[in-house]
Design a protein around this motif. Structure first.
Motif, PDB file in Angstrom:
ATOM      1  N   TYR A   8       0.864  -1.201   0.000  1.00 57.63           N
ATOM      2  CA  TYR A   8       0.000   0.000   0.000  1.00 57.63           C
ATOM      3  C   TYR A   8       0.889   1.236   0.000  1.00 57.63           C
ATOM      4  CZ  TYR A   8      -4.025   2.986   0.886  1.00 57.63           C
ATOM      5  OH  TYR A   8      -5.000   3.950   0.770  1.00 57.63           O
ATOM      6  N   PHE A   9       0.254   2.370  -0.090  1.00 57.94           N
ATOM      7  CA  PHE A   9       1.006   3.627  -0.054  1.00 57.94           C
ATOM      8  C   PHE A   9       1.464   3.893   1.388  1.00 57.94           C
ATOM      9  CE2 PHE A   9      -2.018   3.855  -3.593  1.00 57.94           C
ATOM     10  CZ  PHE A   9      -1.119   4.016  -4.634  1.00 57.94           C
ATOM     11  N   ARG A  14      -6.697   3.076   2.996  1.00 62.71           N
ATOM     12  CA  ARG A  14      -7.515   1.857   3.019  1.00 62.71           C
ATOM     13  C   ARG A  14      -6.799   0.676   3.645  1.00 62.71           C
ATOM     14  NH1 ARG A  14     -12.097   2.136  -0.552  1.00 62.71           N
ATOM     15  NH2 ARG A  14     -11.920   3.995  -1.821  1.00 62.71           N
ATOM     16  N   TRP A  39       4.745   4.811  -7.832  1.00 59.59           N
ATOM     17  CA  TRP A  39       3.461   4.219  -8.196  1.00 59.59           C
ATOM     18  C   TRP A  39       3.264   4.001  -9.700  1.00 59.59           C
ATOM     19  CZ3 TRP A  39       0.151   0.826  -7.412  1.00 59.59           C
ATOM     20  CH2 TRP A  39      -1.154   0.880  -7.901  1.00 59.59           C
ATOM     21  N   LYS A  43       2.338   0.409 -10.860  1.00 65.21           N
ATOM     22  CA  LYS A  43       1.009   0.203 -11.451  1.00 65.21           C
ATOM     23  C   LYS A  43       1.084  -0.595 -12.753  1.00 65.21           C
ATOM     24  CE  LYS A  43      -3.293   2.622 -12.362  1.00 65.21           C
ATOM     25  NZ  LYS A  43      -4.191   3.581 -11.773  1.00 65.21           N
ATOM     26  N   GLY A  51      -5.333  -2.594 -10.656  1.00 65.06           N
ATOM     27  CA  GLY A  51      -4.627  -1.316 -10.833  1.00 65.06           C
ATOM     28  C   GLY A  51      -4.685  -0.411  -9.629  1.00 65.06           C
ATOM     29  N   GLN A  52      -5.061  -0.964  -8.459  1.00 71.63           N
ATOM     30  CA  GLN A  52      -5.138  -0.143  -7.255  1.00 71.63           C
ATOM     31  C   GLN A  52      -4.619  -0.913  -6.050  1.00 71.63           C
ATOM     32  OE1 GLN A  52      -9.355   1.059  -7.347  1.00 71.63           O
ATOM     33  NE2 GLN A  52      -8.621   3.106  -7.840  1.00 71.63           N
ATOM     34  N   LEU A  53      -4.267  -0.185  -5.022  1.00 71.16           N
ATOM     35  CA  LEU A  53      -3.830  -0.773  -3.758  1.00 71.16           C
ATOM     36  C   LEU A  53      -4.901  -0.483  -2.707  1.00 71.16           C
ATOM     37  CD1 LEU A  53      -0.091   0.375  -3.816  1.00 71.16           C
ATOM     38  CD2 LEU A  53      -1.034  -1.825  -4.539  1.00 71.16           C
ATOM     39  N   PRO A  54      -4.989  -1.285  -1.638  1.00 73.22           N
ATOM     40  CA  PRO A  54      -4.059  -2.324  -1.206  1.00 73.22           C
ATOM     41  C   PRO A  54      -4.192  -3.645  -1.955  1.00 73.22           C
ATOM     42  CG  PRO A  54      -5.887  -2.188   0.341  1.00 73.22           C
ATOM     43  CD  PRO A  54      -6.085  -1.095  -0.667  1.00 73.22           C
ATOM     44  N   GLN A  65      -8.888  -5.681  -3.285  1.00 72.93           N
ATOM     45  CA  GLN A  65     -10.156  -5.157  -2.761  1.00 72.93           C
ATOM     46  C   GLN A  65     -10.209  -5.291  -1.228  1.00 72.93           C
ATOM     47  OE1 GLN A  65     -12.176  -3.309  -4.247  1.00 72.93           O
ATOM     48  NE2 GLN A  65     -11.970  -3.744  -6.431  1.00 72.93           N
ATOM     49  N   THR A  66     -10.131  -4.138  -0.579  1.00 73.67           N
ATOM     50  CA  THR A  66      -9.998  -4.096   0.880  1.00 73.67           C
ATOM     51  C   THR A  66     -11.039  -4.941   1.626  1.00 73.67           C
ATOM     52  OG1 THR A  66      -9.320  -1.813   0.507  1.00 73.67           O
ATOM     53  CG2 THR A  66      -9.657  -2.489   2.783  1.00 73.67           C
TER      54      THR A  66
HETATM   55  N1  LIG Z   1     -12.297  -0.689  -4.017  1.00 79.15           N
HETATM   56  C1  LIG Z   1     -10.864  -0.649  -3.814  1.00 79.15           C
HETATM   57  C2  LIG Z   1     -10.407   0.777  -4.011  1.00 79.15           C
HETATM   58  C3  LIG Z   1      -8.896   0.875  -3.948  1.00 79.15           C
HETATM   59  C4  LIG Z   1      -8.425   2.300  -4.186  1.00 79.15           C
HETATM   60  O1  LIG Z   1      -9.204   3.222  -4.461  1.00 79.15           O
HETATM   61  N2  LIG Z   1      -7.107   2.475  -4.058  1.00 79.15           N
HETATM   62  C5  LIG Z   1      -6.494   3.752  -4.273  1.00 79.15           C
HETATM   63  C6  LIG Z   1      -5.776   4.224  -3.016  1.00 79.15           C
HETATM   64  S1  LIG Z   1      -6.866   4.394  -1.653  1.00 79.15           S
HETATM   65  C7  LIG Z   1      -5.449   3.617  -5.371  1.00 79.15           C
HETATM   66  O2  LIG Z   1      -4.811   2.592  -5.496  1.00 79.15           O
HETATM   67  N3  LIG Z   1      -5.240   4.689  -6.121  1.00 79.15           N
HETATM   68  C8  LIG Z   1      -4.220   4.766  -7.132  1.00 79.15           C
HETATM   69  C9  LIG Z   1      -4.767   4.630  -8.522  1.00 79.15           C
HETATM   70  O3  LIG Z   1      -5.988   4.438  -8.691  1.00 79.15           O
HETATM   71  O4  LIG Z   1      -3.966   4.759  -9.466  1.00 79.15           O
HETATM   72  C10 LIG Z   1     -10.529  -1.164  -2.412  1.00 79.15           C
HETATM   73  O5  LIG Z   1     -11.363  -1.004  -1.514  1.00 79.15           O
HETATM   74  O6  LIG Z   1      -9.464  -1.740  -2.225  1.00 79.15           O
END
Ligand SMILES: N[C@@H](CCC(=O)N[C@@H](CS)C(=O)NCC(=O)O)C(=O)O
Length: 210
Positions: A8-9, A14, A39, A43, A51-54, A65-66
């Motif tokens: 994660y960041f 999250r 990132w 990514k 494409g997202q963290l965590p 997906q958290t």
């Molecule tokens: N539904 C996903 C949402 C994850 C999400 O929004 N992650 C954001 C950080 S809080 C992220 O990775 N953002 C970077 C990006 O989208 O490039 C979850 O709950 O894990």
């Protein structure tokens, strides 16, 4: 390197609920903190399925997906239930926290002091009273939200309230949700490793007052 890796960041965001849960059960894990500058490269590396963290590596799987990650961990560490009604009580609270988090997040990100102030006077007291009622529904509010041990509902509610509401407005609990405040203490006191983590963790690098 531990078998479990939380990617994660470098902030609570999250992932903090996942870190809190793993500390609660006392399982070692690698806390891989991706810097914002890294990132774009991470990514496109394919680390994150959506494409997202965590993202969490565990049991030879890479989870995304958290909500699903936290549910998986609770099931793995016997902190879930098989009773459909209890599942409803758990999951609907997790949904509520998701709503609260989405609502409040914008004010933090944009450092909107006015919007945040209004949310703390209008919305949060009402939400807290409803959370208190949920707590009282089980065991007269003397235990956890469902059953006789914490579940993902406890971890989501705790992580959100402890990280974002308590620090901002401790008195709001005394007025609206005194049992929720006691429950937070109870959860911390029930795990020495969580207690130590909370006492020593690095503050979130992206908290609006930080
Ligand atoms: N539904 C996903 C949402 C994850 C999400 O929004 N992650 C954001 C950080 S809080 C992220 O990775 N953002 C970077 C990006 O989208 O490039 C979850 O709950 O894990």
């Amino acid at each position: 390197m531990s078998d479990i890796v939380v990617h994660y960041f470098d902030l609570y965001g999250r992932a903090e609920v996942i870190r809190i849960l793993l500390h609660y059960v006392g399982v070692p894990f690698t806390d891989h903190r991706v810097q914002f500058s890294e990132w774009p490269e991470v990514k496109v590396s394919g680390l994150a399925e959506f494409g997202q963290l965590p993202v969490v590596d565990i049991d030879g799987l890479r989870l995304a997906q958290t909500r699903s990650i936290v549910r998986y961990l609770c099931q793995k560490y016997n902190l879930y239930t098989s009773n459909p009604q209890d599942i409803y009580w758990i999951e609907s609270l997790c949904d509520l926290i998701d709503d609260m988090q989405m609502y409040i997040a914008n004010f933090f990100w944009t450092k909107d002091e006015e919007g945040l102030k209004k949310t703390f006077s209008d919305k949060i007291p009402d939400w807290l009273q409803k959370i208190e009622a949920r707590l009282e529904r089980n065991n007269a509010g003397q235990g956890f939200f469902v059953g006789d041990h914490p579940t993902n509902a406890d971890f989501f509610v705790f992580s959100f309230l402890y990280n974002y509401i308590l620090v901002e407005s401790p008195d709001i609990f005394d007025l609206n949700a005194p049992k929720v405040k006691q429950w937070m203490t109870r959860l911390i006191e029930s795990s020495q490793s969580l207690k130590t983590y909370l006492e020593t963790r690095v503050p979130s690098s992206y908290y609006y007052k930080g």
